[in-house]
Each structure stands twice: as structure tokens, then as C-alpha cells.
Design an enzyme around this catalytic site. Structure first.
Site, PDB file in Angstrom:
ATOM      1  N   ASP A 146       0.851  -1.192   0.000  1.00 21.99           N
ATOM      2  CA  ASP A 146       0.000   0.000   0.000  1.00 21.99           C
ATOM      3  C   ASP A 146       0.885   1.239   0.000  1.00 21.99           C
ATOM      4  OD1 ASP A 146      -3.195   0.174   0.443  1.00 21.99           O
ATOM      5  OD2 ASP A 146      -2.239   2.024   1.123  1.00 21.99           O
ATOM      6  N   CYS A 163     -14.751  -0.618  -5.946  1.00 16.70           N
ATOM      7  CA  CYS A 163     -16.077  -0.391  -5.358  1.00 16.70           C
ATOM      8  C   CYS A 163     -16.740   0.819  -6.014  1.00 16.70           C
ATOM      9  CB  CYS A 163     -16.003  -0.239  -3.844  1.00 16.70           C
ATOM     10  SG  CYS A 163     -15.013   1.144  -3.273  1.00 16.70           S
TER      11      CYS A 163
END
Length: 414
Positions: free
Chosen positions: A157, A341
Site C-alpha cells: 500500500d 467499489c
């Protein structure tokens, strides 16, 4: 042509549709967001479903006997999600933080759609898996659960503070033994998996990685505290490992061995078996996330979700580059799942179609297990979409891609 007033239009709608429009208006969605939805053909009424979408939890494997105990603690029934092993749903207003099972790391919250994306990878014990956008960590926990006692999982990340939270989650749920976490740019990350069993040449004085400890030097702790306000990647551009488990293959390695560079062809044989690219997106499909702006203030929505640099070609370029790099790191015959999403086509089907057109070794695959899932087909054949109406989950797009051998890729071109 006669123009009808908005009130007459509203009266002409069915009672259920009129109710949804009225509920949507109560949310007071800002004009910028409504324009974004309109431009992408999205119905604002999905944001009225937040209070009816269940919360989902996943019990760690082998702990099904705890169901009654948990039900007693949280004072509601755990409804088994029949289409997704280990998942249960509870009413949206029920909180699990006070239950002993949660506090002791026996269960964790994860949306069923996200669980489906992980399941689509088809993880087997012994696999080396990569989560290229790993924070906050629930999907990585599920990956490690599926691996069991063999294989490794690597999480990457760009945000140090989010990756630190991911580390905390792995430790809480007792799944960090076979994991590595890297602070790195997912579009350029290139650290391959390692099968090192530990141990180095005894006469080599170069320092090797010892057992990881949370008792880190003051300088490192100061840097992490500073990064909460100014999160930055390492200045030299090299990935920084911030956590590794006892059986992750890191202990005993020298730094140059961990960060060894491979030729592009080598990843076909030494790459990852499975890669998840749950790419950065506008989060417009996460109904509960959008509804939080009622508390945070709708004026911040433009900056945090609809910033121009995120919603134009810059964001889709980032998503495409994440997908390309994840696929580059994939072993020949391996599986990659791309998901977001967002409910928009630009961030999903368009990205996947662009990628497939450029790389003949990439083959879009049917997700066989999805025959039993409550989802619908995406705009590109073999892709899937979850949404509040169809699935009673947050919105999620899922595409499964396989890396072909050169001879298969040639046939793909023909």
C-alpha cells in the site's frame, strides 16, 4: 410538447418509486455528486439503501461452534451467508466490537462482495499471493485464512498509516505468520515472492533480517508519527518492508536478496500464483461510505471523492497501471482479480477492456462459483457486478484474468 411540473411527475410515479425519490432528496446529495452520478448513468436512489444493507462478518476457519456464543453476546442471530463459506450477516445497526469473539480476533468485518472477490482468486494452500492495494487489511486476512499453514501473502500500500493499521489487524487475528507488508507504489512494486527457509552463509558479514519486533528504533517511530499527517513513500523509491512474519521467508535474507530484481521473463516462473488488484477508486459504490458524509459534511465530498485529478483520466490511468503491474508480477498460468467499489464503467469495464486489448497473454475468465452468487453480469462478458439492489451488499465490480503461456497467447491473437 407539454412540460409537467416536478410535483406532477412525482405524483405519477409508483408509490415505491416516489418513496425512493423522497428519501433520496432527504440525503441532500450535493449537485457535484448528482452530476457525477448522472454522467455515469447511476441512480441516486441506491444511497437510500444504506440502512437496509446487512453488516457482514467472517468467522475464522474451524470456529463455527462459536456462533451461539456470539449471538448471545450481540443479542441477535447470525444469518449464514449460504453462497459464501464462513460469512454471516447481521442487522446494520448491530455492533460487534464489544463481543469477546471480535476482541480475541476470532471474527472480523468484511463485506460479502469483497469476500467474493477474494474467493474468485481460487486460493489454494501453498500459493504465493499478492494484494497490491492491501489496506485496511480484511481481504488480506481472508487470503491468509485460505492459505492455511503453507504459502505466503504479500500486502502493498502507498499509505504508511493505513499499512500500519493493516499490520495491527494481521496481528490481532493471528494470521501474520506468513505475511509481508510493503510500503510501496503498487504501479512499480517488483519484489517477488520468496521461498527462503532461513539461514545465510556463516562467513558473510552482511546483515540479515532477524525476527520482526514491534519495538522499533525511535527514528522509525518518529517517522511513522510524522507520516500520519504527511504520508509519503520512501524517498529513494525502493519499497520499505514494515512487517514480516516468522514463516514469510524474510528471516535470514540479506537486504539485496529480499529486494532482488528479476528479468521480466523470470516473473512467469518466479512470480505470484494469485494477485488481487482492488484498485483505488471513487468509492461511489460503497453506500455506507457515501452516507458518512452526512456526518463529515457534504462539502468535503468533492475533495475526498470527486476531486478532478481523481475522476478524470488520471484515476483510470492509475487503475490501468495497477492492473498492468499486478499482471506483470503474476506467474504464468496464475490468476489475477481486478475489482473496484465504483459503479462506473470508466473505472471498471473500460479499464479491463483497454488492458485486454493491449496484452494477448491476458485471458478474461468465467468465475464458475459465481453461478450461486446474488450478482449480475457486468458490461463486459464474464465480469460481475454486486450492488445494493441485486446483492444486498456494497457495490463491487469483479473481473478474473488468467496469464497464458506464450503458445496460448499466440492462439489468442489469431
Amino acid at each position: 410538447v407539454l412540460l409537467r411540473s416536478p410535483f406532477s411527475v412525482l405524483r405519477s410515479l409508483s408509490p415505491s418509486r416516489r418513496f425512493l425519490m423522497e428519501e433520496t432528496s432527504k440525503l441532500q446529495l450535493p449537485e457535484t455528486f448528482l452530476s457525477f452520478l448522472e454522467a455515469n448513468g447511476l441512480d441516486p436512489s441506491i444511497y437510500t439503501r444504506g440502512d437496509s444493507i446487512p453488516r457482514y462478518i467472517r468467522l475464522k476457519p474451524g470456529l463455527e461452534d462459536l456462533v451461539e456464543e456470539i449471538e448471545s453476546e450481540i443479542k441477535c442471530k447470525l444469518e449464514k451467508v449460504n453462497w459464501l463459506a464462513g460469512f454471516y450477516s447481521i442487522p446494520p445497526h448491530v455492533h460487534i466490537a464489544s463481543s469477546k469473539a471480535y476482541q480475541r480476533g476470532k471474527m472480523y468485518g468484511i463485506d460479502a462482495a469483497s469476500g467474493a472477490a477474494v474467493s474468485a482468486l481460487g486460493i489454494s494452500p501453498g500459493d504465493h499471493v499478492l494484494d497490491l492495494c492491501a489496506a485496511p487489511g480484511a481481504k488480506l486476512c481472508m487470503m491468509l485464512d485460505l492459505l492455511g499453514e503453507t504459502g505466503t501473502a504479500t500486502g502493498v500500500d502507498v499509505a504508511r498509516h493505513r499499512l500500519a493499521a493493516c499490520r495491527t489487524i494481521l496481528q490481532k487475528y493471528g494470521v501474520g505468520e506468513r505475511s509481508r507488508l510493503f510500503l510501496a507504489d503498487g504501479t512499480t512494486f517488483s519484489v517477488p515472492p520468496t521461498t527462503n527457509s532461513g539461514g545465510s552463509c556463516p562467513d558473510d558479514h552482511e546483515e540479515t533480517f532477524k525476527q520482526w519486533t514491534s519495538r522499533r528504533p525511535y527514528k522509525e517511530r518518529k517517522q511513522e508519527a510524522k507520516s500520519r499527517n504527511h504520508p509519503v513513500l520512501p524517498q529513494n523509491g525502493q519499497p520499505e518492508i514494515i512487517f514480516y512474519g516468522q514463516s514469510s521467508g524474510v528471516i535470514g535474507l540479506k537486504k539485496k536478496e529480499l529486494y532482488r530484481s528479476l528479468d521480466q521473463e523470470d516473473y512467469a516462473y518466479c512470480g505470484y500464483d494469485k494477485v488481487l488488484v482492488d484498485a483505488e477508486c471513487t468509492h461511489d459504490g460503497s453506500v455506507k461510505h457515501i452516507q458518512k458524509f452526512e456526518q463529515w459534511g457534504w462539502t468535503t465530498l468533492g475533495r475526498r471523492v470527486l476531486d478532478a485529478e481523481r475522476t478524470d483520466s488520471n484515476l483510470t490511468s492509475l487503475q490501468l497501471n495497477l492492473l498492468k503491474n499486478g499482471f506483470r508480477l503474476l506467474k504464468q498460468g496464475g490468476t489475477l482479480v481486478y475489482s473496484t467499489c465504483s459503479l462506473t464503467h470508466a473505472q471498471n469495464e473500460d479499464v479491463v477492456d483497454h488492458f485486454l486489448a493491449e496484452d494477448s497473454s491476458a485471458e478474461l475468465q468465467e468465475i464458475e462459483m459465481a453461478k450461486d452468487w446474488p450478482c449480475r453480469s457486468g458490461g463486459t462478458p464474464k465480469t460481475l457486478r454486486f450492488d445494493p439492489w441485486t446483492s444486498a451488499t456494497s457495490g463491487l465490480f469483479v473481473a478474473k484474468i488468467r496469464k497464458l503461456a506464450p503458445k496460448e497467447a499466440e492462439k489468442n491473437v489469431l
